[in-house]
Scaffold this motif. Structure first.
Motif, PDB file in Angstrom:
ATOM      1  N   ALA A 141       0.695  -1.176  -0.036  1.00 26.30           N
ATOM      2  CA  ALA A 141       0.014  -0.018  -0.116  1.00 26.30           C
ATOM      3  C   ALA A 141       0.788   1.362   0.062  1.00 26.30           C
ATOM      4  O   ALA A 141       0.665   2.215  -0.549  1.00 26.30           O
ATOM      5  N   GLY A 167      -4.351   2.450  -5.831  1.00 31.73           N
ATOM      6  CA  GLY A 167      -4.244   1.045  -5.324  1.00 31.73           C
ATOM      7  C   GLY A 167      -4.114  -0.022  -6.301  1.00 31.73           C
ATOM      8  O   GLY A 167      -3.436   0.407  -7.500  1.00 31.73           O
ATOM      9  N   VAL A 177      -5.818  -3.567  -2.704  1.00 37.36           N
ATOM     10  CA  VAL A 177      -4.829  -2.969  -1.908  1.00 37.36           C
ATOM     11  C   VAL A 177      -4.897  -1.545  -2.258  1.00 37.36           C
ATOM     12  O   VAL A 177      -4.222  -0.948  -2.915  1.00 37.36           O
TER      13      VAL A 177
END
Length: 379
Positions: free
Chosen positions: A23, A33, A61
């Motif tokens: 991340a 993401g 993510v």
């Protein structure tokens, strides 16, 4: 299919750290993401061995916020062996008739400006995902490759265990090599030994005898071994939790010809020079050059027809690649093969391969079998 053993993944803390790092890397790259479908990247991040089907499974993510996994309800069982539940990853299951791509878009939040996807995502999913997001995703390779290239302590331990296991197989190879046996006979014995010595399965076996040894990617054939043959044996496989071994040794059935022995000794020096060159800050191409220069000095430059090495981990071949033109500086924790070879078409070939891990001041080899040309009695 045999279900994964309880040791088929690392502890939850390892995956929690990786998700946080992924991340952070996505944010640093200016991405909203990452979207990760089944493959090595998903296994790296969660321990999941889920497979790609026509129904979408995807780990989302976000650069900011909590991860979510979108999975078909009928595939929920595929998450059981992963760390997803223990990590507290939100699970958004769906059934036929739902739009899983919209679930992915919702998990990313506001309409994103840029999203990265794993390079193994099939077009079957990439195209409808782009439609749902309103943007064409980029590849997550640049975001994830540094994470995967730098092995953490758990990965180093796994690679060392895999290396020790394949060393035990090579220790048994001489008993399989006898005149009159075929390369396929030898390969079958090696396959049994690979599993017997702790690997979960066989990834590849090369038994290249005589002229077949001059083909770096020869596998095995019905050619019978003969007295005087030089035999290249390149073998490997995954060792739980899925980290691969890969090691090559070269054998001689009977005493080798003096010129063969001389050339092989040069190859030994080349492989040693490349390993000795490994340390943080040295570039991948400098390691390649270290091996190549030794061979060139002895007139064997043209006999070395491939790169010096490749990265290894969950995949047998991954970054970094130890090859001319790759100016990537090595970092502590990188793991790769060092495997120069010499090949003489129609005659014979030889290769020496170890997996090494970059340490603070050099290289740690996970393979420790002797590098000598192993002479197997001809009778």
């Amino acid at each position: 299919m045999t279900p994964p053993s309880p040791q088929a993944r690392f502890g939850t803390d390892v995956y929690a750290h990786r998700l946080t790092a992924a991340a952070r890397a996505a944010a640093g790259a200016g991405l909203a993401g990452l979207v990760i479908t089944p493959g090595y990247d998903l296994r790296y991040l969660t321990g999941s061995r889920a497979q790609t089907f026509e129904r979408l499974t995807a780990l989302v993510v976000p650069a900011a916020g909590d991860p979510t996994i979108v999975v078909p309800r009928l595939e929920l069982a595929s998450l059981k062996e992963s760390a997803v539940t223990e990590l507290g990853v939100a699970v958004r299951d769906w059934v036929d008739g739902d739009d899983p791509y919209r679930l992915v878009a919702d998990a990313l939040g506001e309409p994103p400006l840029a999203v990265a996807v794993t390079d193994s995502m099939p077009a079957l999913h990439l195209l409808p995902l782009a439609g749902a997001l309103g943007v064409v995703p980029v590849l997550a390779t640049d975001v994830l490759r540094t994470l995967r290239m730098i092995k953490d302590p758990a990965e180093v331990d796994a690679l060392r265990k895999a290396g020790a296991a394949i060393d035990r197989v090579h220790a048994r190879v001489p008993e399989f090599l006898a005149p009159g046996r075929t390369e396929a006979d030898v390969a079958a014995d090696i396959a049994e030994a690979i599993v017997a010595e702790g690997h979960s399965e066989v990834a590849f076996i090369i038994v290249g005898s005589g002229p077949h040894g001059a083909d770096p990617h020869h596998e095995c054939s019905d050619r019978e071994l003969r007295v005087g043959d030089i035999v290249v044996v390149d073998i490997g496989g995954p060792y739980d939790p899925g980290y691969n071994s890969d090691s090559t040794r070269t054998y001689s059935i009977g005493t080798p010809d003096p010129e063969v022995a001389r050339r092989y000794s040069v190859l030994q020096r080349a492989q040693r020079a490349a390993v000795d060159a490994v340390r943080p800050g040295v570039t991948a191409e400098q390691v390649d050059a270290a091996a190549r220069d030794v061979l060139a000095a002895e007139g064997l430059a043209e006999a070395f027809v491939h790169r010096t090495g490749h990265g290894i981990g969950l995949s047998v071949h991954e970054e970094p690649y130890i090859v001319a033109g790759n100016s990537l500086p090595l970092q502590e924790g990188m793991a790769f093969s060092v495997e120069p070879g010499i090949y003489f078409p129609g005659q014979w070939g030889a290769r020496i391969e170890d997996i090494v891990i970059v340490t603070a001041d050099g290289a740690l080899s996970v393979n420790n079998r002797p590098h000598d040309l192993v002479v197997v009695p001809a009778s």
